[in-house]
Design a protein around this motif. Sequence first.
Motif, PDB file in Angstrom:
ATOM      1  N   THR A 139      12.071  43.211  19.590  1.00  0.00           N
ATOM      2  CA  THR A 139      13.335  42.614  20.022  1.00  0.00           C
ATOM      3  C   THR A 139      14.521  43.463  19.588  1.00  0.00           C
ATOM      4  OG1 THR A 139      12.450  40.362  20.014  1.00  0.00           O
ATOM      5  CG2 THR A 139      14.840  40.599  19.794  1.00  0.00           C
ATOM      6  N   ILE A 140      14.502  43.932  18.344  1.00  0.00           N
ATOM      7  CA  ILE A 140      15.600  44.756  17.838  1.00  0.00           C
ATOM      8  C   ILE A 140      15.699  46.059  18.629  1.00  0.00           C
ATOM      9  CG2 ILE A 140      16.373  46.119  15.856  1.00  0.00           C
ATOM     10  CD1 ILE A 140      15.175  43.843  14.090  1.00  0.00           C
ATOM     11  N   ILE A 141      14.568  46.705  18.862  1.00  0.00           N
ATOM     12  CA  ILE A 141      14.591  47.978  19.593  1.00  0.00           C
ATOM     13  C   ILE A 141      15.091  47.771  21.013  1.00  0.00           C
ATOM     14  CG2 ILE A 141      13.135  49.799  20.560  1.00  0.00           C
ATOM     15  CD1 ILE A 141      11.420  49.544  17.992  1.00  0.00           C
ATOM     16  N   GLU A 142      14.598  46.753  21.685  1.00  0.00           N
ATOM     17  CA  GLU A 142      15.007  46.522  23.077  1.00  0.00           C
ATOM     18  C   GLU A 142      16.475  46.119  23.175  1.00  0.00           C
ATOM     19  OE1 GLU A 142      10.642  45.375  24.953  1.00  0.00           O
ATOM     20  OE2 GLU A 142      12.023  43.762  24.441  1.00  0.00           O
ATOM     21  N   ARG A 143      16.924  45.259  22.295  1.00  0.00           N
ATOM     22  CA  ARG A 143      18.349  44.914  22.291  1.00  0.00           C
ATOM     23  C   ARG A 143      19.194  46.138  21.954  1.00  0.00           C
ATOM     24  NH1 ARG A 143      19.030  39.345  18.845  1.00  0.00           N
ATOM     25  NH2 ARG A 143      17.888  37.889  20.193  1.00  0.00           N
ATOM     26  N   GLY A 144      18.667  46.973  21.053  1.00  0.00           N
ATOM     27  CA  GLY A 144      19.392  48.186  20.696  1.00  0.00           C
ATOM     28  C   GLY A 144      19.577  49.111  21.873  1.00  0.00           C
ATOM     29  N   MET A 145      18.559  49.203  22.729  1.00  0.00           N
ATOM     30  CA  MET A 145      18.674  50.018  23.935  1.00  0.00           C
ATOM     31  C   MET A 145      19.802  49.504  24.823  1.00  0.00           C
ATOM     32  SD  MET A 145      14.669  50.484  24.945  1.00  0.00           S
ATOM     33  CE  MET A 145      13.522  51.392  23.915  1.00  0.00           C
TER      34      MET A 145
END
Length: 229
Positions: free
Chosen positions: A213-219
């Motif tokens: 979730t963090i990585i995808e939101r970060g993108m």
Amino acid sequence: MVRGGWEGHQPVEATELFLPFLRDNGYAVRVEESTDVYADAAVMAGTDLVVQCVTMSQITREQLTGLSAAVVAGTGFTGWHGGIADSFRASSDYLHLVGGQFATHPGKEPCERRGEAEDNFLPHTISLTEAGREHPVTAGLQDFELCTEQYWVLHDDLIDVLATTTHPTRPWEPWHRPVTSPAVWTRRWGAGRIVVTTPGHSVDVLENTNVRTIIERGMLWATRTASES
């Protein structure tokens, strides 16, 4: 999406995990197997987001100049674990761009080590900061537990830390008090946005709901927006 470097971090398998998410969110994805693309000014100028997964390796001055110029002009830059926080160790200018550098990952008690990657897998907590509880990348998430490499990061104070992890004192280690490292951070660089997520040693860690979730939101957050172009 730029991938390569040390194979131990599974750059192909790891990046493939996120391709469907990007495409489902309307991204036209270009996958590069080297950092040569960074030196192509025309391509970089038309790129809204760079997802990098390149552990260690080397980068030329022309490539780094191209990447830095693109970020300053508004291209987003993000990645996870060694693919962004342990890239291009010989380049101080790259460290200046991302704001933090992997130093080590403490291991188990020496008598428990077997010469395998698991020697450095320790249970630890990823703790959200006050800023992290409000930031779009991490809002709504709670502190969570992992058992994998716990990155000790050297960093400057221009980063906005969204989550931390604390390395406790242990009888076999040389430090004398607990040390807290940033685990997730953002950085504004010119018109660009940078997001670094330190968990992500292997695909199973990337599949953890919180990490993913963090990585995808970060993108999404790092991507150049119409107002920034």
